[in-house]
Design a protein around this motif. Structure first.
Motif: not given
Length: 158
Positions: A50-51, A56-59, A65-66
């Motif tokens: 569920v991403d 919505l975020f930059s790489d 976060i990951s």
């Protein structure tokens, strides 16, 4: 598992008898499929990811976060690994045998828990390493929405 179930149905309804060990064998086999499949799912990216918010975020922020998510997954798996090891060790020390498969000690089928959580730790650590090296920006889980859109995005034939 399927062959044993088929044989048990045949024996039960055609021969009017029973294979008393078939149900326990099926439950044990199903548990092994589930637990080992969870570790395989991490490796192959088969778990649902569920991403929506993550996208919505930059790489760079996705990697942060990951990384946090991978560390949480590893921590959770370590707790479950310790608990399942203690559980299996207790059953081993007591010496309980299976109910229907009389010769099988209960700890043997339950070994799948610490083994599979060990494999899950390995797979999450592998994913974390790839994130830290910059090879990935997320855990590599399945994106069902994207897959569904690609499946139904059939080019127009003229």
């Amino acid at each position: 598992m399927t062959v044993v179930n088929f044989a048990n149905v045949f024996v039960r309804y055609v021969l009017k008898s029973n294979l008393p060990w078939a149900l326990e064998f099926t439950v044990i086999s199903f548990a092994w499929i589930i637990f080992l499949g969870a570790a395989w799912g991490i490796k192959s990216g088969a778990h649902i990811g569920v991403d929506t918010v993550l996208n919505l975020f930059s790489d760079k922020n996705k990697r942060i976060i990951s990384t946090f998510a991978a560390i949480l997954c590893i921590t959770y798996c370590i707790f479950i690994l310790i608990g399942s090891y203690n559980y299996v060790h207790k059953i081993y020390s007591v010496g309980i045998l299976s109910q229907d498969i009389k010769w099988l000690p209960q700890w043997v089928p339950r070994m799948v828990m610490p083994v599979s959580y060990g494999l899950m730790i390995y797979r999450f650590t592998e994913a974390l390493w790839k994130i830290l090296k910059g090879q990935k920006v997320n855990l590599g889980l399945a994106n069902e929405a994207k897959d569904a859109i690609e499946t139904f995005n059939i080019p127009n034939k003229k």
